[in-house]
Design a protein around this motif. Structure first.
Motif, PDB file in Angstrom:
ATOM      1  N   SER A  17       1.837  15.098 -25.520  1.00  0.00           N
ATOM      2  CA  SER A  17       2.220  13.717 -25.244  1.00  0.00           C
ATOM      3  C   SER A  17       3.692  13.665 -24.847  1.00  0.00           C
ATOM      4  N   LEU A  18       4.083  12.536 -24.315  1.00  0.00           N
ATOM      5  CA  LEU A  18       5.473  12.323 -23.923  1.00  0.00           C
ATOM      6  C   LEU A  18       5.808  10.864 -24.196  1.00  0.00           C
ATOM      7  N   ALA A  33       8.880   7.437 -17.407  1.00  0.00           N
ATOM      8  CA  ALA A  33       8.583   7.901 -16.052  1.00  0.00           C
ATOM      9  C   ALA A  33       9.516   9.048 -15.642  1.00  0.00           C
ATOM     10  N   LYS A  34      10.789   8.936 -15.998  1.00  0.00           N
ATOM     11  CA  LYS A  34      11.752  10.000 -15.684  1.00  0.00           C
ATOM     12  C   LYS A  34      11.375  11.294 -16.403  1.00  0.00           C
ATOM     13  N   ARG A  35      10.969  11.176 -17.656  1.00  0.00           N
ATOM     14  CA  ARG A  35      10.600  12.364 -18.424  1.00  0.00           C
ATOM     15  C   ARG A  35       9.319  12.998 -17.878  1.00  0.00           C
ATOM     16  N   LEU A  36       8.386  12.159 -17.440  1.00  0.00           N
ATOM     17  CA  LEU A  36       7.154  12.669 -16.835  1.00  0.00           C
ATOM     18  C   LEU A  36       7.471  13.430 -15.553  1.00  0.00           C
ATOM     19  N   GLU A  37       8.367  12.864 -14.747  1.00  0.00           N
ATOM     20  CA  GLU A  37       8.743  13.509 -13.489  1.00  0.00           C
ATOM     21  C   GLU A  37       9.444  14.841 -13.744  1.00  0.00           C
ATOM     22  N   LYS A  38      10.333  14.838 -14.738  1.00  0.00           N
ATOM     23  CA  LYS A  38      11.070  16.052 -15.074  1.00  0.00           C
ATOM     24  C   LYS A  38      10.135  17.150 -15.564  1.00  0.00           C
ATOM     25  N   SER A  39       9.112  16.763 -16.329  1.00  0.00           N
ATOM     26  CA  SER A  39       8.156  17.734 -16.869  1.00  0.00           C
ATOM     27  C   SER A  39       7.003  18.007 -15.913  1.00  0.00           C
ATOM     28  N   ASN A  40       6.952  17.250 -14.811  1.00  0.00           N
ATOM     29  CA  ASN A  40       5.897  17.401 -13.808  1.00  0.00           C
ATOM     30  C   ASN A  40       4.508  17.236 -14.423  1.00  0.00           C
ATOM     31  N   VAL A  41       4.337  16.167 -15.210  1.00  0.00           N
ATOM     32  CA  VAL A  41       3.054  15.886 -15.837  1.00  0.00           C
ATOM     33  C   VAL A  41       2.691  14.414 -15.646  1.00  0.00           C
ATOM     34  N   ALA A  42       1.435  14.100 -15.911  1.00  0.00           N
ATOM     35  CA  ALA A  42       0.949  12.724 -15.873  1.00  0.00           C
ATOM     36  C   ALA A  42      -0.071  12.572 -16.988  1.00  0.00           C
ATOM     37  N   GLY A  43      -0.367  11.327 -17.363  1.00  0.00           N
ATOM     38  CA  GLY A  43      -1.300  11.104 -18.467  1.00  0.00           C
ATOM     39  C   GLY A  43      -2.231   9.943 -18.202  1.00  0.00           C
ATOM     40  N   LYS A  44      -3.290   9.884 -19.002  1.00  0.00           N
ATOM     41  CA  LYS A  44      -4.276   8.818 -18.860  1.00  0.00           C
ATOM     42  C   LYS A  44      -4.163   7.756 -19.951  1.00  0.00           C
TER      43      LYS A  44
END
Length: 370
Positions: A247-248, A276-287
């Motif tokens: 998770s993030l 959103a910035k942390r997701l972009e930095k980690s190159n991940v997405a979630g549902k």
């Protein structure tokens, strides 16, 4: 039978009051004094407390105001995560000199699988001693360790002789160790669950072991199966050097309580942007998007929604969080809001049920040098 189970030599290393100990190391005037990392100001929440402060009941996640009431002489120091990361990296370098199978849990703790190790030492107990000594000599901090046949028991054992100690649970001692253990000491049993177990007459591992799988499933849901097996010494999770992020999240504690959803929208906008910035930095997405709400009385509430597709865009995250906010009336004024994404596209793990031959209890028949 223990022979039927994967027998490993696992060490769990846990730094002693990591953040607070670093502050005391960097400022000798703080040594021996009760200090709290974070928690300053009107709304501050404590990140860590020194052992001197813990004697007064000061704990992490406690409000600074309450901590100050418990310990009037408490000294507040600022957090310094760059410093913590630097020290953590130095400690991990030491770990990797003994094994490549290192699974960090956080900046201050990690699992090590030393079944096969780089120095060819058969005793995991001696390896743990060497590691702890090197951390003290080279970094200047103390660490505690637990050593046993799997991650669960090693984790529990590392807390046994804190601070600056270690405990080994040999294969032949596993069952007795778990049977005698207070249920509150079981990793994965929180305060609420422990209270529920107490109400049902479960006070020790032996009491837990007496309950059937069906009983535990019925009363503790998905966790019931976990409790059933770990009390029998069965926990086959391997040490994973590259842990998959589950998770993030991002959250904010407010200087003043918020009582209207309208005032919260601006805060959610900033939080969604951070996520959103942390997701972009980690190159991940979630549902799955979860809104976390902590009220002024410190009660906690979460509201979640799972989307049919993976998202990482701020707009989608924010709009979903808004929907969750308006989903139900607020119970009270709010002191904290948080947004998290789980069910990530990195989570490819498959939960498999233990095979029949792995459901047997541990025996005392295998001799294994620890």
């Amino acid at each position: 039978m223990l022979n039927d189970l994967p027998i490993r030599k696992i060490i769990h290393v846990d730094m002693d009051a990591f953040y607070a100990s670093i502050a005391q190391m960097d400022n000798p005037e703080l040594k021996g004094k009760p200090i709290a990392v974070g928690g300053g100001g009107k709304r501050g929440v404590i990140s860590a407390a020194s052992y001197e402060a813990r004697k007064y009941g000061v704990r992490s996640a406690m409000s600074g105001r309450l901590a100050e009431k418990l310990c009037p002489e408490l000294i507040f120091v600022r957090t310094d995560f760059e410093r913590y990361k630097d020290i953590s990296n130095r400690i991990r370098k030491i770990f990797f000199e003994y094994t490549d199978l290192v699974e960090p849990l956080s900046l201050d703790e990690a699992y090590l699988d030393v079944t096969e190790n780089k120095i060819g030492l058969p005793s995991a107990t001696l390896i743990a001693q060497k590691i702890r000594q090197r951390i003290f000599d080279e970094v200047g901090l103390t660490a505690s360790a637990g050593i046993s046949i799997n991650k669960f028991i090693a984790k529990v054992a590392s807390d046994y002789n804190k601070p600056n100690g270690q405990k080994t649970v040999n294969p032949e001692d596993v069952l007795q160790f778990l049977e005698d253990l207070d249920i509150r000491k079981f990793y994965g049993v929180g305060k609420v669950t422990a209270e529920k177990m107490y109400q049902k007459g479960i006070f020790t591992g032996n009491d837990l072991k007496a309950k059937s799988l069906e009983y535990l499933d019925e009363n503790f849901g998905k966790s019931g199966r976990y409790y059933y097996y770990v009390v029998r010494g069965i926990h086959n999770s391997e040490v994973k050097p590259n842990r998959i992020r589950k998770s993030l999240a991002a959250e904010r504690t407010f200087s003043e309580n918020l009582s209207s959803e309208i005032f919260m929208l601006e805060k959610l906008d900033h939080i969604a942007e951070e996520v959103a910035k942390r997701l972009e930095k980690s190159n991940v997405a979630g549902k799955t998007i979860t809104l976390k709400i902590k009220y002024s009385d410190f009660t906690l509430q979460t509201r979640s929604k799972t989307l049919p597709y993976f998202v990482s865009d701020k707009v989608v995250i924010l709009e979903t969080a808004k929907d969750l906010l308006y989903q139900d009336k607020l119970k009270n004024s709010v002191r904290l809001l948080g947004i998290s994404l789980s069910n990530l596209n990195t989570d490819k793990s498959v939960k498999a049920k233990p095979s029949e031959d792995k459901k047997k209890s541990v025996s005392v028949q295998l001799k294994f040098e620890f």
